[in-house]
Motif scaffolding. Structure first.
Motif, PDB file in Angstrom:
ATOM      1  N   GLU A   1      -7.025 -35.165-142.634  1.00 58.44           N
ATOM      2  CA  GLU A   1      -6.391 -33.240-142.371  1.00 58.44           C
ATOM      3  C   GLU A   1      -6.754 -33.235-141.046  1.00 58.44           C
ATOM      4  O   GLU A   1      -5.748 -32.375-140.276  1.00 58.44           O
ATOM      5  N   PHE A   2      -8.009 -33.278-140.207  1.00 57.34           N
ATOM      6  CA  PHE A   2      -8.019 -33.140-139.222  1.00 57.34           C
ATOM      7  C   PHE A   2      -7.057 -33.830-138.056  1.00 57.34           C
ATOM      8  O   PHE A   2      -6.207 -33.138-137.182  1.00 57.34           O
ATOM      9  N   LEU A   3      -6.504 -35.002-138.465  1.00 56.32           N
ATOM     10  CA  LEU A   3      -5.338 -35.795-137.567  1.00 56.32           C
ATOM     11  C   LEU A   3      -4.403 -34.987-137.592  1.00 56.32           C
ATOM     12  O   LEU A   3      -3.631 -34.511-136.565  1.00 56.32           O
ATOM     13  N   LEU A   4      -4.004 -35.122-139.460  1.00 62.93           N
ATOM     14  CA  LEU A   4      -2.371 -33.522-139.246  1.00 62.93           C
ATOM     15  C   LEU A   4      -2.586 -33.035-138.684  1.00 62.93           C
ATOM     16  O   LEU A   4      -1.357 -31.936-137.366  1.00 62.93           O
ATOM     17  N   ASP A   5      -3.469 -31.907-138.414  1.00 62.04           N
ATOM     18  CA  ASP A   5      -3.805 -30.795-137.748  1.00 62.04           C
ATOM     19  C   ASP A   5      -3.352 -30.570-136.518  1.00 62.04           C
ATOM     20  O   ASP A   5      -2.816 -29.655-135.693  1.00 62.04           O
ATOM     21  N   THR A   6      -4.446 -31.913-135.799  1.00 65.93           N
ATOM     22  CA  THR A   6      -3.792 -31.491-134.728  1.00 65.93           C
ATOM     23  C   THR A   6      -2.906 -31.880-134.127  1.00 65.93           C
ATOM     24  O   THR A   6      -2.202 -31.904-132.677  1.00 65.93           O
ATOM     25  N   ALA A   7      -1.850 -32.838-134.708  1.00 67.45           N
ATOM     26  CA  ALA A   7      -0.264 -33.669-134.477  1.00 67.45           C
ATOM     27  C   ALA A   7      -0.141 -32.579-134.692  1.00 67.45           C
ATOM     28  O   ALA A   7       1.009 -32.091-133.788  1.00 67.45           O
ATOM     29  N   HIS A   8       0.007 -31.428-135.774  1.00 66.61           N
ATOM     30  CA  HIS A   8       1.228 -30.274-135.677  1.00 66.61           C
ATOM     31  C   HIS A   8       0.257 -29.256-135.003  1.00 66.61           C
ATOM     32  O   HIS A   8       1.501 -28.818-133.819  1.00 66.61           O
ATOM     33  N   GLN A   9      -1.032 -28.804-134.482  1.00 63.72           N
ATOM     34  CA  GLN A   9      -0.899 -27.664-132.995  1.00 63.72           C
ATOM     35  C   GLN A   9       0.198 -29.046-132.358  1.00 63.72           C
ATOM     36  O   GLN A   9       0.438 -27.900-130.965  1.00 63.72           O
TER      37      GLN A   9
ATOM     38  N   GLU B   1       3.668 -39.882-128.699  1.00 61.96           N
ATOM     39  CA  GLU B   1       2.730 -39.253-127.472  1.00 61.96           C
ATOM     40  C   GLU B   1       2.430 -38.068-127.969  1.00 61.96           C
ATOM     41  O   GLU B   1       0.491 -37.875-128.167  1.00 61.96           O
ATOM     42  N   ILE B   2       2.798 -37.622-130.020  1.00 61.86           N
ATOM     43  CA  ILE B   2       1.666 -36.713-130.352  1.00 61.86           C
ATOM     44  C   ILE B   2       0.893 -37.432-131.811  1.00 61.86           C
ATOM     45  O   ILE B   2      -0.338 -36.772-131.461  1.00 61.86           O
ATOM     46  N   ALA B   3       1.200 -38.464-131.941  1.00 65.02           N
ATOM     47  CA  ALA B   3       0.525 -39.419-132.744  1.00 65.02           C
ATOM     48  C   ALA B   3      -1.216 -39.748-131.456  1.00 65.02           C
ATOM     49  O   ALA B   3      -2.288 -39.805-131.648  1.00 65.02           O
ATOM     50  N   GLN B   4      -1.028 -39.711-130.313  1.00 69.62           N
ATOM     51  CA  GLN B   4      -1.785 -41.278-129.785  1.00 69.62           C
ATOM     52  C   GLN B   4      -2.765 -39.259-128.856  1.00 69.62           C
ATOM     53  O   GLN B   4      -4.021 -39.893-129.031  1.00 69.62           O
ATOM     54  N   GLN B   5      -2.329 -38.329-128.671  1.00 72.07           N
ATOM     55  CA  GLN B   5      -2.737 -36.711-128.737  1.00 72.07           C
ATOM     56  C   GLN B   5      -4.144 -36.291-130.235  1.00 72.07           C
ATOM     57  O   GLN B   5      -4.988 -36.814-129.577  1.00 72.07           O
ATOM     58  N   ALA B   6      -3.601 -36.597-130.951  1.00 69.19           N
ATOM     59  CA  ALA B   6      -4.306 -36.548-131.812  1.00 69.19           C
ATOM     60  C   ALA B   6      -5.466 -37.611-132.552  1.00 69.19           C
ATOM     61  O   ALA B   6      -6.342 -37.403-132.229  1.00 69.19           O
ATOM     62  N   ILE B   7      -4.791 -38.731-132.225  1.00 66.81           N
ATOM     63  CA  ILE B   7      -6.241 -39.930-132.373  1.00 66.81           C
ATOM     64  C   ILE B   7      -7.133 -39.061-130.838  1.00 66.81           C
ATOM     65  O   ILE B   7      -8.036 -39.665-131.801  1.00 66.81           O
ATOM     66  N   GLU B   8      -6.430 -39.534-130.264  1.00 65.02           N
ATOM     67  CA  GLU B   8      -7.609 -39.005-129.476  1.00 65.02           C
ATOM     68  C   GLU B   8      -8.770 -38.419-129.490  1.00 65.02           C
ATOM     69  O   GLU B   8      -9.988 -38.421-129.527  1.00 65.02           O
ATOM     70  N   LYS B   9      -7.723 -37.006-129.855  1.00 65.18           N
ATOM     71  CA  LYS B   9      -9.089 -35.619-130.451  1.00 65.18           C
ATOM     72  C   LYS B   9     -10.213 -36.881-131.554  1.00 65.18           C
ATOM     73  O   LYS B   9     -11.239 -35.939-130.992  1.00 65.18           O
ATOM     74  N   PHE B  10      -9.226 -37.299-132.317  1.00 65.76           N
ATOM     75  CA  PHE B  10     -10.208 -37.225-133.579  1.00 65.76           C
ATOM     76  C   PHE B  10     -11.203 -38.195-133.263  1.00 65.76           C
ATOM     77  O   PHE B  10     -12.790 -38.077-133.122  1.00 65.76           O
TER      78      PHE B  10
END
Length: 138
Positions: A13-21, A124-133
């Motif tokens: 859910e964190f990954l989804l929310d981060t990518a969504h944002q 890019e969206i996936a990479q950004q979310a994974i990096e923040k996670f």
């Protein structure tokens, strides 16, 4: 015996929310999937305005990345270079850029797939979310 790290529903859910944002901030309408290390779905989100076909594509990208332990772009590049043999439509769908593995302490814990904009933007969206996670768990 070894201890195995894995993604929880909260992680997904964190990954989804981060990518969504990130997608909202860039005016992208996408579908996002998070799978475990075996390629099985943990969580998914299809944004308003995202094409219905992106729901399947994001999942296939995530599954391809989890099973290969590599970004799905690797396979897109091989296809473009003529280095892949006969593919069915189902097998081809996951081999487009936008699937990214999630590695923790050199082990695959899952993958993320995004579909809905240009392939490099999906990635890019996936990479950004994974990096923040990964930054928030260290």
């Amino acid at each position: 015996m070894q201890t195995k790290s894995y993604l929880t529903l909260s992680d997904a859910e964190f990954l989804l929310d981060t990518a969504h944002q990130y997608a909202i901030e860039h005016n992208f309408n996408v579908s996002i999937a998070v799978v475990d290390d075996t390629g099985n779905l943990l969580a998914m989100k299809r944004m308003d305005g995202a094409s219905p076909m992106t729901a399947n594509l994001c999942l296939e990208k995530a599954k391809c990345s989890a099973m290969s332990r590599r970004p799905s772009k690797l396979f897109e590049d091989l296809i473009k270079g003529g280095q892949m043999g006969f593919l069915t439509m189902d097998s081809f769908a996951g081999m487009l850029e936008g699937g990214e593995p999630i590695m923790f302490e050199e082990h695959l814990v899952g993958a993320m797939g995004v579909s809905g904009v240009k392939s490099f933007q999906d990635a890019e969206i996936a990479q950004q979310a994974i990096e923040k996670f990964l930054a928030q768990i260290k």
